[in-house]
Design a protein around this motif. Structure first.
Motif: not given
Ligand SMILES: Nc1nc2c(ncn2[C@@H]2O[C@H](COP(=O)(O)OP(=O)(O)OP(=O)(O)O)[C@@H](O)[C@H]2O)c(=O)[nH]1
Ligand SMILES: Nc1nc2c(ncn2[C@@H]2O[C@H](COP(=O)(O)OP(=O)(O)OP(=O)(O)O)[C@@H](O)[C@H]2O)c(=O)[nH]1
Ligand SMILES: [Mg+2]
Ligand SMILES: [Mg+2]
Lengths: 296, 324
Positions: A222-248
């Motif tokens: 359900x996340x809107x455009x903030x999802x992009x910011x989330x992804x970037x900041x989490x990737x910087x903070x801990x590194x991200x290797x994959x995304x789980x898209x929930x509540x589809x």
């Protein structure tokens, strides 16, 4: 399109005519916008599509839809490996998965579903309840784990240091020779710098014993455009290797991951399709794209 | 990335241009409207709401108030601000509805993970602070340890919790799997009213399971809970990070339980929160509270003007125009 035009206006407009009405194109863009693909990405896609339609001399809105489907598929299906590191031949042992994301996206639930999946494959799993903050977070993880007989390493008390729990869990996973360690972390909003630093610390302490081969960012569809910011900041903070898209399983399409995948170069690996233990599935670009297009 | 550059950035060009011209032509206005549309979409306001909103702004912008204004650009901005605040502020000033004869019943509803259980604690704490005697009711018997969570929250808030059924938890999970419903939330809710009456609690706050707008069965269950307790207030809790789905979900809950007010949660994040505009304009229901943190006190009465500036990054715009 605004380059100087040597042919004169009339000829130029004939050459560029794509036979579809403005409202046809608007419909196409609306489909993307409604799925949370975002204004900029939608506009860009439609522009490209218009150019293609011109080249092909396409006149039929249906055919243009089919072209859009192709285009989206090409964009989403990046050919990246969507398997979990732990499932690959020669995976580290114990292989580590850390769950991260903003509050309430489905980290703990997905951790529970994953544990179940690996147990069903005959693997031994240890879980670390590194969410020591949210009320009853460890108990929630425990409920999932005990259903499949998985051990949970948790703090004695609420408010304990999450990094120590993660450290402890890594140590136990190593000592017991488990195949897999899954670390659940507290939900945190990416604009809270101290909480983001804490994530980095969690990763580092786990790495004292084990190498972290998977960090899954859990995004709510359900996340809107903030999802992009989330992804970037989490990737910087801990590194991200994959995304789980929930509540589809809801009415949201999760279109923000189109941009997230492209910007981060990290694939969506799994999708959550409900609250039950089996409602986890690997990401299928075709059905995801059809979800976006059917989302009218 | 350009998608996240603020409206300020994008309008600043348009506005310097407009300021130098003084008078606005229809195409000036259309250009500005396009920027506003884009800003609203970037803020996650739903497409249909964006359309009707920009149509309204355009109409006003073409009228005399702008063409006769000393500074037309400033006038357009104030129209946008005006219209936004008006939609966001409809009915907001009203206090919580309290029952004539206690207990006052407040039911919480919303999507999974929206912030209902956390809100139950905040409301309980807030009401207790105001001299009420609230009771929290654990009517989510579905999400693993939802009952435990509410008990912890209640303990932190110093507010008693009515939890006659354990829901899904480790101790009781020999029959139920996570994600499967257990027990009878309608009965828990109904019985909680008697509990409140006999123990003289004056407010009952019912925490319910998260549910999807498209889940007919669970929506019917929410309706059954509502009909068993006749709430004075049904609060729809919605995450400020939600995108285009806000409208569909809000409509589903509006039809499903006919909520009386909205609570916008996770406003401590950096999402622009366009959902607020979407929900307010499609349901016409007031946004009563803002939840802005995980702590018990991170909760306040909703401020429409602040939300308007947040959605459009308007604080900056006003400064920009003042500098002109
Ligand atoms: N419909 C649906 N609900 C889901 C899905 N995944 C999780 N949920 C529900 O979403 C809610 C939040 O899930 P959690 O797993 O607690 O989320 P979390 O990210 O661990 O939350 P925090 O730890 O509080 O940040 C729960 O009610 C889950 O049952 C999904 O794929 N579909
Ligand atoms: N940052 C922040 N987090 C919040 C806020 N409200 C709730 N949360 C967090 O969001 C997550 C989900 O909150 P819950 O209260 O469990 O949500 P819920 O609606 O009861 O979830 P379900 O019962 O699973 O449907 C938790 O991690 C909360 O701490 C808020 O205003 N700000
Ligand atoms: Mg969790
Ligand atoms: Mg809850």
């Amino acid at each position: 399109a605004k380059s100087p035009n040597p042919f004169g206006k009339a000829l130029f407009s004939i050459l560029t005519k794509d036979h579809l009405s403005e409202s046809d194109w608007e419909d196409v863009e609306d489909t993307l916008l409604r799925a949370d693909v975002g204004a900029e990405a939608s506009e860009q896609l439609v522009d490209e599509l218009r150019a293609d339609a011109r080249v092909r001399g396409e006149k039929d809105p249906q055919a243009v839809r089919a072209m859009l489907r192709e285009k989206l598929l090409a964009l989403v299906d990046t050919g990246q490996d969507r398997s979990l590191a732990a499932s690959r031949p020669g995976a580290a042992k114990p292989s580590v998965i850390i769950m991260v994301g903003v509050n309430g996206t489905g980290k703990t639930t997905t951790a529970g579903k994953l544990a179940r999946l690996f147990v069903a494959e005959g693997k031994s799993v240890v879980m670390g309840a590194a969410d020591t903050f949210r009320a009853a977070a460890a108990a929630q993880l425990q409920t999932w784990a005990s259903k499949v007989g998985v051990q949970v390493v948790r703090a004695e008390r609420e408010g304990a240091d999450p990094a120590s729990v993660a450290f402890e869990a890594a140590q136990q996973a190593k000592e017991s020779g488990a195949d897999l360690l899954i670390v659940d972390t507290a939900g945190r909003l990416q604009n809270k710098a101290n909480l983001m630093d804490e994530l980095g610390k969690i990763r580092r302490v786990v790495e004292k014993n084990l190498s972290v081969d998977e960090v899954l960012l859990v995004l709510d569809a359900t996340t809107g455009q903030n999802g992009m910011v989330q992804a970037k900041v989490f990737a910087e903070a801990i590194g991200v290797t994959g995304i789980v898209l929930t509540k589809l399983d809801g009415s949201a399409r999760g279109g923000i991951v189109v941009s997230v995948q492209r910007e981060l170069g990290v694939p969506v690996k799994l999708v959550g399709l409900g609250e039950g233990p089996d409602d986890l599935s690997s990401f299928d670009p075709e059905s995801f794209v059809d979800g976006i297009l059917g989302g009218e | 990335m350009a998608a996240f550059s603020s409206l300020t950035d994008r309008l600043s060009n348009a506005f310097t241009h407009l300021r130098s011209k003084g008078k606005l032509s229809e195409s000036d206005i259309d250009g500005t409207i396009r920027e506003i549309r884009r800003a609203l979409l970037d803020a996650d306001v739903s497409l249909d709401v964006v359309r009707s909103f920009t149509a309204k702004v355009r109409e006003r912008a073409l009228g005399a108030e702008v063409s006769e204004a000393l500074n037309p650009a400033q006038q357009v901005v104030s129209i946008v601000n005006d219209e936004l605040t008006q939609i966001l502020g409809a009915g907001v000033d009203r206090p919580l509805n309290f029952a004539k004869t206690p207990p006052t019943v407040i039911m919480l509803a919303g999507l999974q993970g929206a912030g209902k259980t956390t809100l139950a604690g905040k409301l309980g704490y807030w009401l207790k602070d105001a001299g009420h005697t609230p009771l929290l009711v654990a009517a989510d018997l579905q999400r693993p340890n939802a009952v435990t969570q509410l008990q912890v929250v209640g303990e932190r808030a110093g507010v008693p919790v009515y939890a006659p059924q354990p829901g899904v938890q480790t101790e009781s999970s020999d029959v139920v799997s996570p994600g499967q419903a257990t027990g009878d939330p309608v009965k828990v809710a109904r019985d909680s009213i008697q509990e409140a009456q006999s123990k003289l609690y004056d407010t009952v706050i019912i925490d319910t399971a998260g549910r999807l707008g498209v889940d007919q069965e669970l929506m019917a269950q929410a309706r059954d809970i509502r009909d068993a307790v006749h709430p004075d207030e049904i609060l729809f809790v919605i995450d400020a990070m939600i995108g285009q789905d806000a409208v569909q979900t809000a409509k589903a809950f509006d039809e499903g339980v006919d909520f009386t007010g909205v609570v916008l949660s996770k406003l401590d994040g950096d999402a622009r929160g366009g959902a607020a505009l979407s929900v307010a304009s499609v349901t016409g229901k007031p946004i009563l509270f803002a939840s802005n943190g995980e702590g018990l006190k991170d909760f306040e009465v909703f401020h429409p003007d602040r939300m308007a500036s947040r959605i459009l990054d308007m604080g900056d715009i006003l400064t920009l125009i003042e500098q002109a």
